[in-house]
Design a protein around this motif. Structure first.
Motif, short mmCIF file in Angstrom:
data_model
loop_
_atom_site.label_atom_id
_atom_site.label_comp_id
_atom_site.label_asym_id
_atom_site.label_seq_id
_atom_site.Cartn_x
_atom_site.Cartn_y
_atom_site.Cartn_z
N HIS A 171 0.81 -1.21 0.00
CA HIS A 171 0.00 0.00 0.00
C HIS A 171 0.85 1.26 0.00
CE1 HIS A 171 -3.69 -2.19 0.15
NE2 HIS A 171 -3.31 -2.85 1.23
N SER A 172 2.08 1.16 0.48
CA SER A 172 2.93 2.34 0.51
C SER A 172 3.71 2.52 -0.79
CB SER A 172 3.90 2.26 1.70
OG SER A 172 4.79 1.18 1.51
N ASN A 173 3.65 1.54 -1.68
CA ASN A 173 4.38 1.63 -2.95
C ASN A 173 3.60 2.45 -3.98
OD1 ASN A 173 6.51 0.14 -2.12
ND2 ASN A 173 5.95 -1.72 -3.21
N MET A 174 4.30 2.69 -5.09
CA MET A 174 3.66 3.36 -6.23
C MET A 174 2.59 2.44 -6.80
SD MET A 174 7.23 4.78 -7.86
CE MET A 174 6.49 5.20 -9.39
N ALA A 175 1.93 2.90 -7.84
CA ALA A 175 0.87 2.10 -8.48
C ALA A 175 1.41 0.74 -8.88
CB ALA A 175 0.34 2.84 -9.70
N GLN A 176 0.62 -0.28 -8.58
CA GLN A 176 1.03 -1.64 -8.92
C GLN A 176 0.71 -1.93 -10.39
OE1 GLN A 176 -1.08 -1.32 -5.88
NE2 GLN A 176 0.87 -0.87 -4.93
N LYS A 177 1.53 -2.80 -10.96
CA LYS A 177 1.35 -3.19 -12.35
C LYS A 177 0.79 -4.60 -12.43
CE LYS A 177 5.56 -2.90 -13.56
NZ LYS A 177 6.88 -2.59 -13.24
#
Length: 157
Positions: free
Chosen positions: A19-25
């Protein structure tokens, strides 16, 4: 058309990091019964994967031919056999891969050239990765190449 999908679930600590990362791919990988699948998975993990991304493994199979007039029961047996074969294939391909990497598996019936593209669209794929068997230009021109077809008909890089 039959479709079977399964998604692995990360641990709760990993979910907090996601949740703290950038947009997931969503990364789609064409999965067949060759060693190319394992090579593609390792390549994706090394070159594209970020924590929180989902790798969608897609295996396409052709249904039983209609000219043999398979019964409904035979069709179900065929699909169950393909499901078991696919599960085994995916377990082998994922050996040695970190358990926290998210995988979704898709077993789809139909022509791989079309079903890879449609499944990638269905999962909102950001990339579609597939190997090449390297059979050469003559083979590809006469019989057709799945990777060539997908490259020319998919809007997904």
């Amino acid at each position: 058309t039959r479709t079977h999908a399964h998604t692995s679930t990360p641990s709760s600590s990993l979910q907090n990091q996601i949740h703290s990362n950038m947009a997931q791919k969503n990364i789609t990988v064409a999965a067949d019964t060759t060693e190319q699948t394992a090579h593609c998975i390792r390549w994706v993990i090394t070159n594209m994967y970020r924590l929180g991304d989902t790798i969608h493994l897609v295996h396409c199979y052709r249904p039983l031919p209609l000219f043999i007039k398979p019964s409904d029961e035979r069709q179900v047996q065929w699909w169950e056999a393909k499901s078991k074969e696919f599960e085994h294939l995916m377990e082998e391909a994922k050996k040695g891969v970190d358990d926290d990497i998210l995988f979704a598996t898709h077993l789809v019936e139909g022509d791989p050239r079309d079903r890879l593209v449609s499944t990638a669209k269905d999962v909102n794929a950001d990339a579609l990765v597939m190997g090449s068997h390297g059979r050469g230009a003559i083979y590809g021109a006469v019989l057709g190449s799945t990777s060539s077809h997908v490259a020319h008909h998919s809007t997904i890089p």
